[in-house]
Design a protein around this motif. Structure first.
Motif, PDB file in Angstrom:
ATOM      1  N   GLY A  82       5.380   3.360  -6.983  1.00  0.00           N
ATOM      2  CA  GLY A  82       6.203   2.193  -7.295  1.00  0.00           C
ATOM      3  C   GLY A  82       5.381   0.916  -7.252  1.00  0.00           C
ATOM      4  O   GLY A  82       4.149   0.936  -7.168  1.00  0.00           O
ATOM      5  N   ARG A  83       6.068  -0.201  -7.305  1.00  0.00           N
ATOM      6  CA  ARG A  83       5.420  -1.507  -7.236  1.00  0.00           C
ATOM      7  C   ARG A  83       6.283  -2.428  -6.376  1.00  0.00           C
ATOM      8  O   ARG A  83       7.445  -2.117  -6.094  1.00  0.00           O
ATOM      9  CB  ARG A  83       5.220  -2.106  -8.635  1.00  0.00           C
ATOM     10  CG  ARG A  83       6.496  -2.189  -9.448  1.00  0.00           C
ATOM     11  CD  ARG A  83       6.254  -2.625 -10.888  1.00  0.00           C
ATOM     12  NE  ARG A  83       7.488  -2.572 -11.655  1.00  0.00           N
ATOM     13  CZ  ARG A  83       8.412  -3.517 -11.671  1.00  0.00           C
ATOM     14  NH1 ARG A  83       8.226  -4.627 -10.954  1.00  0.00           N
ATOM     15  NH2 ARG A  83       9.511  -3.392 -12.386  1.00  0.00           N
ATOM     16  N   VAL A  84       5.739  -3.556  -5.995  1.00  0.00           N
ATOM     17  CA  VAL A  84       6.453  -4.512  -5.151  1.00  0.00           C
ATOM     18  C   VAL A  84       6.498  -5.860  -5.855  1.00  0.00           C
ATOM     19  O   VAL A  84       5.658  -6.167  -6.708  1.00  0.00           O
ATOM     20  CB  VAL A  84       5.789  -4.651  -3.771  1.00  0.00           C
ATOM     21  CG1 VAL A  84       5.926  -3.376  -2.966  1.00  0.00           C
ATOM     22  CG2 VAL A  84       4.309  -5.018  -3.916  1.00  0.00           C
ATOM     23  N   TYR A  85       7.481  -6.686  -5.489  1.00  0.00           N
ATOM     24  CA  TYR A  85       7.589  -8.020  -6.075  1.00  0.00           C
ATOM     25  C   TYR A  85       8.371  -8.909  -5.111  1.00  0.00           C
ATOM     26  O   TYR A  85       9.041  -8.424  -4.184  1.00  0.00           O
ATOM     27  CB  TYR A  85       8.282  -7.969  -7.443  1.00  0.00           C
ATOM     28  CG  TYR A  85       9.659  -7.352  -7.439  1.00  0.00           C
ATOM     29  CD1 TYR A  85      10.803  -8.134  -7.295  1.00  0.00           C
ATOM     30  CD2 TYR A  85       9.821  -5.975  -7.577  1.00  0.00           C
ATOM     31  CE1 TYR A  85      12.066  -7.569  -7.292  1.00  0.00           C
ATOM     32  CE2 TYR A  85      11.079  -5.399  -7.580  1.00  0.00           C
ATOM     33  CZ  TYR A  85      12.194  -6.198  -7.441  1.00  0.00           C
ATOM     34  OH  TYR A  85      13.455  -5.632  -7.433  1.00  0.00           O
TER      35      TYR A  85
ATOM     36  N   LEU B 197      11.010   2.432  -7.612  1.00  0.00           N
ATOM     37  CA  LEU B 197      10.689   3.849  -7.500  1.00  0.00           C
ATOM     38  C   LEU B 197      11.039   4.521  -8.813  1.00  0.00           C
ATOM     39  O   LEU B 197      12.115   4.277  -9.371  1.00  0.00           O
ATOM     40  CB  LEU B 197      11.479   4.513  -6.368  1.00  0.00           C
ATOM     41  CG  LEU B 197      11.005   4.248  -4.943  1.00  0.00           C
ATOM     42  CD1 LEU B 197      12.040   4.759  -3.956  1.00  0.00           C
ATOM     43  CD2 LEU B 197       9.661   4.921  -4.689  1.00  0.00           C
ATOM     44  N   PRO B 198      10.146   5.371  -9.362  1.00  0.00           N
ATOM     45  CA  PRO B 198      10.478   6.077 -10.593  1.00  0.00           C
ATOM     46  C   PRO B 198      11.686   6.975 -10.387  1.00  0.00           C
ATOM     47  O   PRO B 198      11.914   7.494  -9.292  1.00  0.00           O
ATOM     48  CB  PRO B 198       9.216   6.909 -10.884  1.00  0.00           C
ATOM     49  CG  PRO B 198       8.130   6.279 -10.066  1.00  0.00           C
ATOM     50  CD  PRO B 198       8.806   5.688  -8.858  1.00  0.00           C
ATOM     51  N   LEU B 199      12.478   7.133 -11.455  1.00  0.00           N
ATOM     52  CA  LEU B 199      13.619   8.045 -11.379  1.00  0.00           C
ATOM     53  C   LEU B 199      13.115   9.460 -11.150  1.00  0.00           C
ATOM     54  O   LEU B 199      12.093   9.870 -11.704  1.00  0.00           O
ATOM     55  CB  LEU B 199      14.435   7.997 -12.674  1.00  0.00           C
ATOM     56  CG  LEU B 199      15.136   6.659 -12.975  1.00  0.00           C
ATOM     57  CD1 LEU B 199      15.878   6.759 -14.310  1.00  0.00           C
ATOM     58  CD2 LEU B 199      16.092   6.270 -11.871  1.00  0.00           C
ATOM     59  N   ALA B 200      13.836  10.215 -10.339  1.00  0.00           N
ATOM     60  CA  ALA B 200      13.444  11.592 -10.070  1.00  0.00           C
ATOM     61  C   ALA B 200      13.559  12.410 -11.329  1.00  0.00           C
ATOM     62  O   ALA B 200      14.491  12.236 -12.122  1.00  0.00           O
ATOM     63  CB  ALA B 200      14.326  12.197  -8.958  1.00  0.00           C
TER      64      ALA B 200
ATOM     65  N   ARG C 262       0.831  -1.206   0.000  1.00  0.00           N
ATOM     66  CA  ARG C 262       0.000   0.000   0.000  1.00  0.00           C
ATOM     67  C   ARG C 262       0.868   1.260   0.000  1.00  0.00           C
ATOM     68  O   ARG C 262       0.577   2.231  -0.693  1.00  0.00           O
ATOM     69  CB  ARG C 262      -0.923  -0.012   1.212  1.00  0.00           C
ATOM     70  CG  ARG C 262      -2.018   1.040   1.118  1.00  0.00           C
ATOM     71  CD  ARG C 262      -3.071   0.885   2.176  1.00  0.00           C
ATOM     72  NE  ARG C 262      -4.309   1.524   1.763  1.00  0.00           N
ATOM     73  CZ  ARG C 262      -5.325   1.759   2.565  1.00  0.00           C
ATOM     74  NH1 ARG C 262      -5.258   1.385   3.833  1.00  0.00           N
ATOM     75  NH2 ARG C 262      -6.423   2.336   2.120  1.00  0.00           N
ATOM     76  N   LEU C 263       1.926   1.253   0.785  1.00  0.00           N
ATOM     77  CA  LEU C 263       2.832   2.410   0.823  1.00  0.00           C
ATOM     78  C   LEU C 263       3.498   2.636  -0.526  1.00  0.00           C
ATOM     79  O   LEU C 263       3.629   3.774  -0.987  1.00  0.00           O
ATOM     80  CB  LEU C 263       3.887   2.205   1.910  1.00  0.00           C
ATOM     81  CG  LEU C 263       3.392   2.276   3.361  1.00  0.00           C
ATOM     82  CD1 LEU C 263       4.501   1.835   4.316  1.00  0.00           C
ATOM     83  CD2 LEU C 263       2.926   3.694   3.703  1.00  0.00           C
ATOM     84  N   MET C 264       3.935   1.554  -1.192  1.00  0.00           N
ATOM     85  CA  MET C 264       4.615   1.708  -2.469  1.00  0.00           C
ATOM     86  C   MET C 264       3.657   2.131  -3.576  1.00  0.00           C
ATOM     87  O   MET C 264       4.049   2.838  -4.508  1.00  0.00           O
ATOM     88  CB  MET C 264       5.333   0.413  -2.853  1.00  0.00           C
ATOM     89  CG  MET C 264       6.530   0.097  -1.965  1.00  0.00           C
ATOM     90  SD  MET C 264       7.594   1.541  -1.643  1.00  0.00           S
ATOM     91  CE  MET C 264       8.000   2.059  -3.307  1.00  0.00           C
ATOM     92  N   ASP C 265       2.405   1.715  -3.479  1.00  0.00           N
ATOM     93  CA  ASP C 265       1.404   2.218  -4.424  1.00  0.00           C
ATOM     94  C   ASP C 265       1.323   3.739  -4.347  1.00  0.00           C
ATOM     95  O   ASP C 265       1.228   4.427  -5.366  1.00  0.00           O
ATOM     96  CB  ASP C 265       0.027   1.613  -4.119  1.00  0.00           C
ATOM     97  CG  ASP C 265      -0.076   0.158  -4.545  1.00  0.00           C
ATOM     98  OD1 ASP C 265       0.745  -0.277  -5.367  1.00  0.00           O
ATOM     99  OD2 ASP C 265      -0.967  -0.545  -4.039  1.00  0.00           O
ATOM    100  N   ARG C 266       1.390   4.261  -3.142  1.00  0.00           N
ATOM    101  CA  ARG C 266       1.285   5.713  -2.953  1.00  0.00           C
ATOM    102  C   ARG C 266       2.568   6.433  -3.359  1.00  0.00           C
ATOM    103  O   ARG C 266       2.545   7.634  -3.621  1.00  0.00           O
ATOM    104  CB  ARG C 266       0.949   6.032  -1.489  1.00  0.00           C
ATOM    105  CG  ARG C 266      -0.319   5.340  -1.012  1.00  0.00           C
ATOM    106  CD  ARG C 266      -0.835   5.914   0.275  1.00  0.00           C
ATOM    107  NE  ARG C 266      -1.405   7.227   0.048  1.00  0.00           N
ATOM    108  CZ  ARG C 266      -1.062   8.319   0.722  1.00  0.00           C
ATOM    109  NH1 ARG C 266      -0.128   8.236   1.648  1.00  0.00           N
ATOM    110  NH2 ARG C 266      -1.616   9.466   0.482  1.00  0.00           N
TER     111      ARG C 266
END
Length: 407
Positions: free
Chosen positions: A384-387, A402-405, A377-381
């Motif tokens: 990003g995504r989890v695996y 995490l997307p590149l800044a 849930r935190l990574m959705d916000r």
């Protein structure tokens, strides 16, 4: 961009131009009336009218043309190379049109040419031969330039507005897509919570009720055992409720995005895990961790949960090893926490990030099964995504992206 003549110039001999039918007829000399009419049109026209030789030499320019081109003294530019006035992208268009007009056909182009004082101007230019090529040879060219600067700037402003509108539509579309995704995830989470409330959370409650009834009629020894089961069930229920509350709060915490140094967060995580009661020595292998764009508190919670999970499932290893490293792809960072613990069957890995989903019995490894769901849930916000990946007895890898800044 120059002029046929000024008011003070003597009237030159008329060029040999056939006008058929004649513009005026009458008792007066038809040629004189024609020439007088053309001379007035030439000087009164708001366009910039020039006579240019077949070599490109500027011969004359009308008065309004001199104003448009900001020519203070025509003698300073008379005889100059008109072709040299055009540079950049417009030059190729001008040369092609000039050659066409020299060949006896009218030609047209549009392009940029500054005034004599350097002010930007855009022009719509028509070129035509003054001598009929059928009569043999080439002669001077008539060049009529119309100032289209206002139209050009308006068109550019419209294009810029359209581009900004397109970007805004794209941004709003992406925002709606993210909101839709969030709603879908929220609905899924609500369904998971509803299922958990009706199944997982009720299980310890049923245990407590059942053993409480048995305890009423049991002897002293059995009563103590039943009370112990009730106590453990209550503790487990309390842990599960706490997990649900943390999961719920994870979706309400406002994002405070900033540059976050993951190596700093990792040192704090190691310190907190080492200070927990009953903590065992762990061999940490920490790679170079990047600075990312995100919420520091939420990212620390993610790292703490994944590292705590790795330490927990290496409990039976004589030498537990936890490796944390980052990899940069084309559009994102991948941060992975790898351990040498019990691992899991990869065909069930997709269940690990759901609320109350466990691949090991509660009696083997304590926990409510909410940490990884909270991580997701935190990574959705965070965008990003989890695996997860693992093999039984060979350890596991849990990661997030995490997307590149934006630079």
């Amino acid at each position: 961009m120059m002029s046929l003549m000024t008011a003070s110039d003597p009237v030159p001999a008329r060029p040999e131009v056939a006008l058929d039918p004649p513009l005026f007829t009458g008792a007066q000399g038809t040629g004189d009336l024609q020439f007088s009419y053309l001379h007035q049109v030439h000087d009164l026209s708001l366009d910039c009218i020039k006579i240019v030789s077949d070599e490109g030499t500027l011969l004359s320019m009308n008065r309004n043309g001199q104003k448009a081109m900001q020519v203070d003294d025509f003698s300073t530019c008379q005889g100059s190379d008109w072709l040299s006035f055009w540079q950049g992208e417009a030059r190729g268009l001008m040369l092609a049109a000039f050659e066409r007009a020299r060949g006896g056909q009218a030609a047209h182009f549009s392009g940029f040419c500054p005034t004599m004082k350097g002010e930007p101007r855009w022009w719509d230019v028509t070129l035509a031969p003054l001598v009929d090529p059928a009569q043999g040879g080439t002669g001077p060219l008539l060049v009529v330039s119309r100032d289209i600067t206002a139209e050009h700037l308006a068109r550019e402003a419209l294009n810029d507005l359209n581009a900004r509108l397109h970007e805004e539509v794209q941004r709003q579309t992406e925002s709606l897509r993210r909101e839709r995704q969030t709603l879908l995830q929220t609905n899924e989470e609500l369904e998971n919570i509803a299922y958990s409330l009706s199944h997982d959370l009720l299980t310890p409650v049923r245990h407590m009720l059942s053993f409480a009834r048995l305890a009423r009629t049991a002897d002293t020894d059995k009563r103590e055992r039943y009370l112990g089961i009730i106590e453990r069930s209550a503790e487990h229920l309390s842990t599960m409720i706490d997990g649900v509350l943390r999961f719920s709060r994870a979706g309400r915490h406002p994002n405070q995005r900033q540059a976050v140094q993951l190596d700093t967060l990792m040192r704090e995580v190691q310190t907190e895990l080492a200070a927990q009661p009953g903590a065992r020595p762990v061999q940490w292998e920490i790679g170079d961790l990047p600075t990312v764009d995100g919420d520091a508190a939420q990212l620390k919670q993610v790292l703490l949960a994944l590292c705590h999970n790795a330490v927990k499932f290496t409990r039976d290893q004589p030498q537990p090893v936890v490796r944390v490293q980052a990899h940069r792809d084309a559009a994102e960072w991948r941060v992975e926490v790898q351990d040498n613990g019990v691992g899991f069957d990869p065909q069930y890995g997709h269940k690990l990030f759901r609320l109350f989903q466990r691949l090991h019995h509660q009696n083997e490894y304590a926990g409510a099964g909410t940490e990884l769901a909270t991580v997701r849930r935190l990574m959705d916000r965070q965008g990003g995504r989890v695996y997860a990946d693992g093999r039984p007895g060979e350890g596991a890898t849990f990661g997030f992206t995490l997307p590149l800044a934006a630079s």
